[in-house]
Design an enzyme around this catalytic site. Structure first.
Site, PDB file in Angstrom:
ATOM      1  N   SER A 109    -110.271  43.290 -10.260  1.00  0.00           N
ATOM      2  CA  SER A 109    -109.113  43.014 -11.129  1.00  0.00           C
ATOM      3  C   SER A 109    -107.902  42.755 -10.094  1.00  0.00           C
ATOM      4  CB  SER A 109    -108.924  44.059 -11.990  1.00  0.00           C
ATOM      5  OG  SER A 109    -107.784  43.661 -13.080  1.00  0.00           O
ATOM      6  N   LYS A 167    -110.667  38.627 -11.200  1.00  0.00           N
ATOM      7  CA  LYS A 167    -110.242  38.400 -12.137  1.00  0.00           C
ATOM      8  C   LYS A 167    -108.490  38.612 -11.813  1.00  0.00           C
ATOM      9  CE  LYS A 167    -109.232  42.092 -15.937  1.00  0.00           C
ATOM     10  NZ  LYS A 167    -109.786  42.760 -16.650  1.00  0.00           N
ATOM     11  N   LYS A 172    -104.681  38.918 -13.377  1.00  0.00           N
ATOM     12  CA  LYS A 172    -103.813  39.323 -14.404  1.00  0.00           C
ATOM     13  C   LYS A 172    -102.921  38.324 -14.569  1.00  0.00           C
ATOM     14  CE  LYS A 172    -105.317  43.435 -15.773  1.00  0.00           C
ATOM     15  NZ  LYS A 172    -105.984  43.564 -17.082  1.00  0.00           N
ATOM     16  N   ASP A 212    -107.059  37.491 -17.225  1.00  0.00           N
ATOM     17  CA  ASP A 212    -106.873  38.446 -18.375  1.00  0.00           C
ATOM     18  C   ASP A 212    -105.080  38.669 -18.554  1.00  0.00           C
ATOM     19  OD1 ASP A 212    -107.472  42.194 -18.748  1.00  0.00           O
ATOM     20  OD2 ASP A 212    -106.586  40.528 -19.993  1.00  0.00           O
ATOM     21  N   GLU A 254    -109.296  36.174 -21.118  1.00  0.00           N
ATOM     22  CA  GLU A 254    -109.568  37.541 -21.684  1.00  0.00           C
ATOM     23  C   GLU A 254    -108.299  37.837 -22.471  1.00  0.00           C
ATOM     24  OE1 GLU A 254    -110.511  40.443 -18.613  1.00  0.00           O
ATOM     25  OE2 GLU A 254    -110.389  42.204 -20.333  1.00  0.00           O
ATOM     26  N   ASP A 296    -110.992  41.919 -25.134  1.00  0.00           N
ATOM     27  CA  ASP A 296    -111.083  43.554 -24.672  1.00  0.00           C
ATOM     28  C   ASP A 296    -110.407  44.250 -25.759  1.00  0.00           C
ATOM     29  OD1 ASP A 296    -109.562  44.731 -21.594  1.00  0.00           O
ATOM     30  OD2 ASP A 296    -110.239  45.821 -23.324  1.00  0.00           O
ATOM     31  N   LYS A 324    -115.668  48.151 -22.994  1.00  0.00           N
ATOM     32  CA  LYS A 324    -115.291  49.583 -22.260  1.00  0.00           C
ATOM     33  C   LYS A 324    -115.610  50.815 -23.358  1.00  0.00           C
ATOM     34  CE  LYS A 324    -111.116  47.404 -20.263  1.00  0.00           C
ATOM     35  NZ  LYS A 324    -109.688  47.253 -20.516  1.00  0.00           N
ATOM     36  N   GLY A 345    -113.018  47.789 -16.853  1.00  0.00           N
ATOM     37  CA  GLY A 345    -112.619  49.131 -16.200  1.00  0.00           C
ATOM     38  C   GLY A 345    -111.274  49.666 -16.660  1.00  0.00           C
TER      39      GLY A 345
HETATM   40  C1  LIG Z   1    -104.013  49.408 -16.238  1.00  0.00           C
HETATM   41  S1  LIG Z   1    -104.663  48.052 -16.929  1.00  0.00           S
HETATM   42  C2  LIG Z   1    -106.262  48.841 -17.428  1.00  0.00           C
HETATM   43  C3  LIG Z   1    -106.831  47.453 -18.613  1.00  0.00           C
HETATM   44  C4  LIG Z   1    -107.448  46.380 -17.715  1.00  0.00           C
HETATM   45  N1  LIG Z   1    -108.258  46.938 -16.744  1.00  0.00           N
HETATM   46  C5  LIG Z   1    -108.594  45.966 -15.568  1.00  0.00           C
HETATM   47  O1  LIG Z   1    -107.918  45.172 -15.422  1.00  0.00           O
HETATM   48  C6  LIG Z   1    -109.516  46.465 -14.662  1.00  0.00           C
HETATM   49  C7  LIG Z   1    -109.225  47.784 -13.872  1.00  0.00           C
HETATM   50  C8  LIG Z   1    -110.176  48.472 -13.108  1.00  0.00           C
HETATM   51  O2  LIG Z   1    -110.812  47.489 -12.356  1.00  0.00           O
HETATM   52  O3  LIG Z   1    -110.726  49.329 -13.464  1.00  0.00           O
HETATM   53  C9  LIG Z   1    -107.771  45.365 -18.695  1.00  0.00           C
HETATM   54  O4  LIG Z   1    -107.148  44.912 -19.532  1.00  0.00           O
HETATM   55  O5  LIG Z   1    -109.177  44.890 -18.647  1.00  0.00           O
HETATM   56 MG   LIG Z   2    -108.566  43.657 -20.244  1.00  0.00          MG
END
Ligand SMILES: CSCC[C@@H](NC(=O)CCC(=O)O)C(=O)O
Ligand SMILES: [Mg+2]
Length: 372
Positions: free
Chosen positions: A139, A165, A167, A193, A218, A243, A267, A295
């Site tokens: 991510s 991925k 953001k 995402d 996402e 998610d 998750k 994650g």
């Molecule tokens: C602080 S962002 C945590 C939530 C985010 N998680 C990630 O982007 C993956 C983070 C990881 O690789 O653990 C999501 O919305 O999927």
């Molecule tokens: Mg997410």
């Protein structure tokens, strides 16, 4: 088992780099690590570990670490006093407490780890894992500039991550994705995402993502917006992934029935535990819906459990299960190292890992023992 004591370790772990999403920037991960001490029916002592994924602030979801700690101590543990507890029944014993899924998930995870360590069974075996390693996706946070984004993505691709991925948020979306496609080509597995940063009004803009052949988009809309995600999904060719909205198997069933999710990011903490996560995996599979393991910037404790979960057959897309060094210079456990784009599923009893005493001591900022 009978629970004797739960020690709540609050750890503060600096991130290797700021992690920016549409809801803010994280530079430190403050996490709750649970150390469970229990007595098996035959009198044998049991120890189990768990990680609560509630963030320090209620920005990803309504849960947050201080509240999770209160709920665990004042509302969950008292309901487990002097009763026979198993991983399969602890969720039922705690059902009367409304919400607080991440807190409940952590308690269940600690009981599950203790139970499996006592039986000498690995979490992967317990789940029904069908592979011994899982593909490792990464991510990528929102970067200050497009050039910096390209540098970061290039670095992760050089390391061997099999899926990227990105953001995104309003104003840092279309052009960023276009730049990554133009620089790294059409073959890179790429998804985005939004962490609920858009509304249905943004549909014309979000539809422009369809030109980039993404694996999925996402959670573009709000956690409560199942109907709106379904409306948006009908306007886009990019598969819709949820998610934050998928808080339980029932929510997953509703999302699938409404056409709000063609893919689900699972998750365990968000849905109340690894057993509910497996139920969602089974439900999705029965409906032809792909799932992948999300994650929450976990330490090696949660990362171990996620790797085991992701080894189930329905996890057909790479998860956010990166190497420990994606986030941490030093992990709480032996580091998870990505090899050839994969993360090995631990094979030891229970989680197969546990916090290293020196790391736990180094990162702990609070230790609260609770005798049941
Ligand atoms: C602080 S962002 C945590 C939530 C985010 N998680 C990630 O982007 C993956 C983070 C990881 O690789 O653990 C999501 O919305 O999927
Ligand atoms: Mg997410």
């Amino acid at each position: 088992m009978k629970i004797d004591e739960l020690i709540l370790h609050t750890v503060s772990m600096p991130l290797v780099a700021p992690f920016t999403t549409s809801f803010g920037t994280q530079t430190v991960r403050t996490a709750l690590i649970l150390e469970l001490h229990a007595t098996a029916a035959d009198g044998a002592p049991l120890v189990g570990w768990a990680e609560c994924v509630a963030d320090e602030h209620p920005l990803y979801s309504g849960e947050f670490l201080p509240a999770a700690k209160i709920v665990i101590i004042d509302h969950l543990l008292p309901r487990l006093r002097d009763v026979e507890v198993t991983a399969e029944t602890v969720g039922h014993l705690l059902r009367v407490v409304v919400g607080h899924r991440m807190a409940k998930a952590a308690v269940e995870m600690a009981v599950l780890d203790a139970q499996l360590r006592g039986q000498g069974v690995s979490l992967g075996s317990y789940f029904g894992a069908v592979v011994d390693r899982v593909p490792s996706g990464v991510s990528v946070g929102i970067q200050p500039t497009t050039e910096q984004l390209l540098d970061v993505v290039g670095g992760y691709l050089d390391q061997g991550y099999v899926r990227i991925k990105l953001k995104i948020e309003p104003g840092r979306d279309i052009e960023r994705v276009r730049a990554v496609r133009e620089r790294f080509g059409d073959d890179v597995l790429l998804q985005v995402d939004a962490n609920a940063a858009y509304t249905l009004v943004d549909a014309p803009l979000l539809r422009r993502l369809d030109e980039f052949n993404l694996l999925l988009i996402e959670q573009p809309l709000g956690e409560e917006d199942l109907r709106q995600h379904a409306a948006l999904a009908r306007q886009m060719s990019t598969p819709m992934c949820l998610d934050e909205s998928i808080t339980s198997a029932e929510a997953a069933a509703a999302a699938i029935a409404l056409g709000a999710a063609a893919v689900i990011n699972i998750k365990a903490g968000r849905v109340g535990g690894y057993l509910e996560a497996r139920r969602i995996h089974d439900l999705a599979r029965a409906n032809g819906i792909a799932v992948w393991c999300g994650g929450m910037v976990e330490t090696g404790v949660g990362r171990a459990a996620n790797a085991a979960l992701a080894a189930l057959p329905g996890f057909t897309l790479p998860g956010d299960i990166s190497g420990s060094d994606r986030f941490y210079t030093k992990d709480l456990t032996e580091p998870f190292v990505m090899q050839d784009g994969y993360i090995q599923v631990p094979t030891g009893p229970g989680l197969g890992v546990e916090p290293l005493p020196d790391a736990l001591a180094e990162f702990s900022i609070d230790t609260t023992p609770v005798v049941i």
